[in-house]
Write a protein that holds these residues in place. Structure first.
Motif, PDB file in Angstrom:
ATOM      1  N   ASP A  12       0.849  -1.190   0.000  1.00 21.36           N
ATOM      2  CA  ASP A  12       0.000   0.000   0.000  1.00 21.36           C
ATOM      3  C   ASP A  12       0.888   1.244   0.000  1.00 21.36           C
ATOM      4  N   VAL A  14       0.271   4.374   0.510  1.00 24.29           N
ATOM      5  CA  VAL A  14       0.000   5.370   1.552  1.00 24.29           C
ATOM      6  C   VAL A  14       0.601   4.924   2.885  1.00 24.29           C
ATOM      7  N   SER A  15       0.353   3.681   3.281  1.00 30.17           N
ATOM      8  CA  SER A  15       0.862   3.235   4.579  1.00 30.17           C
ATOM      9  C   SER A  15       2.386   3.137   4.580  1.00 30.17           C
ATOM     10  N   THR A  16       2.978   2.639   3.487  1.00 27.11           N
ATOM     11  CA  THR A  16       4.442   2.570   3.446  1.00 27.11           C
ATOM     12  C   THR A  16       5.052   3.956   3.333  1.00 27.11           C
ATOM     13  N   LEU A  18       3.758   6.788   4.588  1.00 29.02           N
ATOM     14  CA  LEU A  18       3.649   7.434   5.897  1.00 29.02           C
ATOM     15  C   LEU A  18       4.715   6.926   6.862  1.00 29.02           C
ATOM     16  N   ARG A  19       5.088   5.647   6.728  1.00 25.53           N
ATOM     17  CA  ARG A  19       6.110   5.083   7.609  1.00 25.53           C
ATOM     18  C   ARG A  19       7.526   5.257   7.056  1.00 25.53           C
ATOM     19  N   GLY A  26       8.483  -2.598   0.798  1.00 22.03           N
ATOM     20  CA  GLY A  26       7.848  -2.213   2.048  1.00 22.03           C
ATOM     21  C   GLY A  26       8.688  -2.522   3.265  1.00 22.03           C
ATOM     22  N   MET A 105       6.274  12.583   6.109  1.00 18.63           N
ATOM     23  CA  MET A 105       5.212  11.638   5.769  1.00 18.63           C
ATOM     24  C   MET A 105       4.659  11.882   4.365  1.00 18.63           C
ATOM     25  N   VAL A 109       4.773   9.484   0.991  1.00 25.37           N
ATOM     26  CA  VAL A 109       3.572   9.076   0.247  1.00 25.37           C
ATOM     27  C   VAL A 109       3.704   9.448  -1.222  1.00 25.37           C
ATOM     28  N   ASN A 112       6.151   7.096  -2.945  1.00 23.04           N
ATOM     29  CA  ASN A 112       5.537   5.779  -3.105  1.00 23.04           C
ATOM     30  C   ASN A 112       4.487   5.784  -4.210  1.00 23.04           C
TER      31      ASN A 112
END
Length: 127
Positions: A12, A14-16, A18-19, A26, A105, A109, A112
């Motif tokens: 994903d 967005v989640s990767t 943000l982290r 990932g 963050m 995003v 990614n």
């Protein structure tokens, strides 16, 4: 020697992002420092040369942080009337911390999403 064509499960963006993780695997870190992208992924060896976030995240950070900090400062002024020095002590560090955190963050995003959508520099087709 045959080329290695490893396949990675889709992650994903967005989640990767943000982290601050690699857009392909990932797992590896995306950043070297606060907001500077690494040259390569430490886990899957993906070249981050495609990553060009530019000023895209900055615009969103300015709007988001400005809305939060100015709104909170106005609310505090109307309800409590604190002295001006207290406004400076509270709101300037808050704006700085929020800006740096959101910048990392949102830049993650955007990088990614660039990888996921195979975004590249625009070209004119002169057939």
């Amino acid at each position: 020697m045959p080329d290695d064509h490893a396949h990675f499960a889709p992650v994903d963006p967005v989640s990767t992002g943000l982290r601050g993780l690699c857009p392909r695997c990932g797992q590896g870190k995306l950043f070297d420092g606060l907001v500077k992208p690494r040259a390569r992924c430490t886990a899957c060896d993906l070249d981050y040369g495609f990553a060009d976030a530019g000023d895209g995240p900055v615009v969103f950070v300015i709007l988001i942080v400005g809305f939060i900090v100015v709104g909170a400062a106005l609310w505090a002024e109307v309800n409590f009337q604190p002295p001006l020095w207290l406004h400076f002590i509270v709101w300037i560090p808050l704006a700085t911390i929020l800006s740096l955190a959101l910048m990392r963050m949102l830049k993650g995003v955007l990088i990614n999403l660039q990888y996921r959508n195979k975004a590249g520099q625009g070209q004119i087709d002169r057939g």
